[in-house]
Design a protein around this motif. Structure first.
Motif, short mmCIF file in Angstrom:
data_model
loop_
_atom_site.label_atom_id
_atom_site.label_comp_id
_atom_site.label_asym_id
_atom_site.label_seq_id
_atom_site.Cartn_x
_atom_site.Cartn_y
_atom_site.Cartn_z
N TYR A 105 0.84 -1.19 0.00
CA TYR A 105 0.00 0.00 0.00
C TYR A 105 0.88 1.25 0.00
O TYR A 105 1.85 1.33 0.77
CB TYR A 105 -0.92 0.01 1.21
N VAL A 106 0.57 2.18 -0.88
CA VAL A 106 1.32 3.43 -0.97
C VAL A 106 0.34 4.60 -0.94
O VAL A 106 -0.84 4.44 -1.28
CB VAL A 106 2.18 3.51 -2.26
N LYS A 107 0.85 5.75 -0.52
CA LYS A 107 0.01 6.95 -0.49
C LYS A 107 -0.24 7.42 -1.92
O LYS A 107 0.65 7.42 -2.76
CB LYS A 107 0.70 8.07 0.29
N ALA A 108 -1.48 7.80 -2.15
CA ALA A 108 -1.87 8.32 -3.45
C ALA A 108 -2.84 9.46 -3.22
O ALA A 108 -3.40 9.62 -2.13
CB ALA A 108 -2.51 7.22 -4.29
N LEU A 109 -3.03 10.26 -4.24
CA LEU A 109 -4.00 11.34 -4.20
C LEU A 109 -5.00 11.09 -5.32
O LEU A 109 -4.62 10.99 -6.49
CB LEU A 109 -3.31 12.70 -4.37
N ARG A 110 -6.25 10.92 -4.94
CA ARG A 110 -7.32 10.67 -5.90
C ARG A 110 -7.85 12.00 -6.39
O ARG A 110 -8.31 12.83 -5.61
CB ARG A 110 -8.44 9.88 -5.22
N PHE A 111 -7.76 12.23 -7.69
CA PHE A 111 -8.32 13.43 -8.31
C PHE A 111 -9.66 13.07 -8.91
O PHE A 111 -9.77 12.09 -9.65
CB PHE A 111 -7.39 13.95 -9.41
N GLY A 112 -10.68 13.83 -8.56
CA GLY A 112 -12.02 13.56 -9.07
C GLY A 112 -12.66 14.82 -9.61
O GLY A 112 -12.17 15.93 -9.42
N GLY A 113 -13.78 14.64 -10.28
CA GLY A 113 -14.51 15.77 -10.82
C GLY A 113 -15.98 15.43 -10.97
O GLY A 113 -16.40 14.31 -10.68
N GLY A 114 -16.74 16.37 -11.43
CA GLY A 114 -18.16 16.14 -11.66
C GLY A 114 -18.98 16.29 -10.41
O GLY A 114 -18.47 16.54 -9.32
N ALA A 115 -20.27 16.12 -10.56
CA ALA A 115 -21.21 16.32 -9.45
C ALA A 115 -21.03 15.32 -8.32
O ALA A 115 -21.37 15.60 -7.18
CB ALA A 115 -22.64 16.25 -9.99
N ARG A 116 -20.46 14.15 -8.61
CA ARG A 116 -20.33 13.12 -7.58
C ARG A 116 -18.88 12.69 -7.35
O ARG A 116 -18.63 11.58 -6.92
CB ARG A 116 -21.18 11.91 -7.95
N ASN A 117 -17.95 13.56 -7.65
CA ASN A 117 -16.54 13.26 -7.42
C ASN A 117 -16.12 11.99 -8.17
O ASN A 117 -15.53 11.08 -7.60
CB ASN A 117 -16.26 13.14 -5.92
N TRP A 118 -16.45 11.94 -9.46
CA TRP A 118 -16.06 10.79 -10.27
C TRP A 118 -14.55 10.78 -10.48
O TRP A 118 -13.94 11.82 -10.68
CB TRP A 118 -16.79 10.81 -11.61
N LEU A 119 -13.97 9.62 -10.46
CA LEU A 119 -12.52 9.47 -10.57
C LEU A 119 -11.99 9.98 -11.91
O LEU A 119 -12.47 9.60 -12.97
CB LEU A 119 -12.14 7.99 -10.41
N ASP A 120 -10.98 10.85 -11.83
CA ASP A 120 -10.25 11.29 -13.02
C ASP A 120 -8.94 10.51 -13.14
O ASP A 120 -8.65 9.93 -14.17
CB ASP A 120 -9.95 12.79 -12.97
N PHE A 121 -8.15 10.52 -12.07
CA PHE A 121 -6.87 9.78 -12.05
C PHE A 121 -6.33 9.74 -10.64
O PHE A 121 -6.80 10.45 -9.76
CB PHE A 121 -5.84 10.42 -13.00
#
Length: 172
Positions: A146-162
């Motif tokens: 397990y490693v630290k990551a930052l989830r980038f999301g967008g849209g009305a429901r925080n949909w995953l971008d990368f």
């Protein structure tokens, strides 16, 4: 030295002393009503690497910036309406120029919780609409650990971008 010269020299000396002791720090006032810097959650800060169009790119988050843009707390409704109306009443040419500048230099941000994780969202200053970018610190399973990551999301429901990682080698 007569009394007149003494008074003049004393006055000049007093003015110089006051001028040197007064705090002359330049205040960096932000435009369009921005008054309070937003402080990002500690877990989201750092240099993050991600892949876009087959190229590795980086995104830097500090205590008060996201990718070089200063972050400010969102204005209250009354103040927001005032500044939004002031912005949009500009001529089209000036409005485009101002929006470009604001988009490159300052964003509004707020804290939210996503699945119990303290995160933040940012979008254009006085954007009026749009969901912006969601930043959520997570742990991802990569290369057997397990490693630290930052989830980038967008849209009305925080949909995953990368996902972005602190190590370039983890980006595929």
């Amino acid at each position: 030295m007569n009394k007149k010269h003494f008074i003049i020299l004393t006055s000049i000396l007093l003015v110089l002393i006051i001028g040197l002791t007064v705090n002359k720090e330049k205040v960096d006032a932000a435009p369009y009503g921005a008054s309070q810097l937003y402080t990002t959650p500690v877990a989201t800060r750092g240099t993050w690497y991600y892949k876009e169009n087959h190229k590795i790119k980086k995104w830097v988050i500090t205590a008060h910036t996201s990718n070089g843009r200063k972050l400010y707390k969102i204005l209250l409704n009354k103040s927001y309406t005032y500044w939004y109306n002031r912005l949009t009443k500009q001529s089209t040419r000036k409005l485009i120029k101002t929006n470009d500048w604001l988009g490159n230099h300052m964003w509004q941000a707020y804290t939210f919780r996503w699945h119990g994780i303290t995160s933040f969202n940012s979008n254009g200053w006085l954007a009026g609409a749009g969901d912006g970018i969601y930043y959520v610190p997570v742990n991802k399973y990569k290369n057997g650990e397990y490693v630290k990551a930052l989830r980038f999301g967008g849209g009305a429901r925080n949909w995953l971008d990368f996902y972005a990682y602190k190590d370039k080698n983890l980006v595929r």
